[in-house]
Write a protein that holds these residues in place. Structure first.
Motif, short mmCIF file in Angstrom:
data_model
loop_
_atom_site.label_atom_id
_atom_site.label_comp_id
_atom_site.label_asym_id
_atom_site.label_seq_id
_atom_site.Cartn_x
_atom_site.Cartn_y
_atom_site.Cartn_z
N HIS A 231 37.80 44.74 25.34
CA HIS A 231 39.20 44.53 25.74
C HIS A 231 39.83 43.41 24.92
N ILE B 101 34.71 43.68 28.71
CA ILE B 101 35.61 42.54 28.51
C ILE B 101 35.69 42.20 27.03
N VAL C 196 42.75 38.76 32.49
CA VAL C 196 41.69 38.66 31.47
C VAL C 196 42.16 37.81 30.30
N ILE D 152 36.95 38.78 37.36
CA ILE D 152 37.57 39.87 36.58
C ILE D 152 37.23 41.22 37.21
N ARG D 153 36.00 41.36 37.70
CA ARG D 153 35.61 42.61 38.35
C ARG D 153 36.48 42.87 39.58
N THR E 67 39.46 41.54 40.07
CA THR E 67 40.88 41.51 39.71
C THR E 67 41.06 42.12 38.32
N PRO E 68 40.90 43.44 38.21
CA PRO E 68 40.95 44.08 36.89
C PRO E 68 42.37 44.18 36.34
N ASP E 69 42.92 43.03 35.99
CA ASP E 69 44.29 42.96 35.50
C ASP E 69 44.28 42.47 34.05
N HIS E 70 44.98 43.17 33.18
CA HIS E 70 45.01 42.85 31.75
C HIS E 70 45.43 41.40 31.52
N LEU F 182 29.96 45.53 32.08
CA LEU F 182 31.26 44.89 32.25
C LEU F 182 31.49 43.81 31.20
#
Length: 210
Positions: free
Chosen positions: A22, A19, A63, A54-55, A57-60, A15
């Motif tokens: 990303h 990140i 992040v 982040i795990r 709440t996987p929202d662009h 993960l």
């Protein structure tokens, strides 16, 4: 205890690398993205579970907002002079992840320790996590594992099988931890927590919230 391989490290920090990737795809320079992810990893050790958030709440946008605040903090701790209150000290998204008050002044006050630990991460486990060649080998190997036709896993590439080396400092100490019988922690929770400390070659330190 068996040595951790580079593959184990990459698997555990999958993960973290996601990140990092990303952020790079979103326009961050690789060296900036590395610093931000290393900061996230460090924050986990003092109770600011950014990566866990982040795990969950996987929202662009989440992040990017967390990364922006981390960038502000990293810039702050590089400065010779403390941050000025009139320009704003708040890092609300990161501060929301801990019950104690946290702002730029807190990070500036502890900048020596923060910088020291960031360097340890980047020069330690970070050399594996952010190595693009190793990551390509890791992805290719996982693809072969997924596509295999037998129960026998494919041979791990030599570079992934190599042990992850960490250097113990002279003042590395043991620590005894006791848990209440009514604790909700499982053995797996405890093992995962201390494995993460091991992988980050963390020298235990304490932050005092004022």
């Amino acid at each position: 205890m068996a040595s951790l391989s580079a593959y184990n490290v990459l698997l555990f920090h999958k993960l973290d690398h996601m990140i990092y990737h990303h952020l790079v795809v979103s326009g961050k320079r690789p060296e900036v993205a590395r610093n931000i992810v290393a900061f996230f990893m460090l924050m986990e050790l003092i109770g600011l579970d950014v990566i866990g958030y982040i795990r969950r709440t996987p929202d662009h946008n989440v992040v990017l907002m967390l990364a922006a605040e981390a960038d502000v903090i990293l810039n702050c701790i590089r400065q010779e002079l403390p941050p000025r209150s009139e320009v704003g000290l708040a890092v609300p998204r990161i501060a929301s992840l801990v019950s104690q008050p946290v702002d730029l002044e807190f990070f500036y006050r502890n900048r020596g320790t923060v910088i020291k630990q960031l360097v340890k991460i980047l020069d330690g486990v970070g050399l594996v996590i952010f190595d693009e060649h190793l990551h390509v080998l890791f992805i290719e190997y996982q693809d072969r594992v997924t596509c295999r036709l037998t129960a026998v896993p494919p041979v791990l590439p030599r570079q992934l099988a190599e042990p992850y080396q960490r250097v113990l400092e002279e003042d590395f100490r043991s620590m005894f931890v006791m848990f209440s019988r009514v604790s909700t922690l499982t053995p797996e929770d405890i093992a995962e927590n201390f494995t993460r400390y091991l992988l980050l070659q963390h020298s235990f330190f304490t932050y005092f919230f004022h």
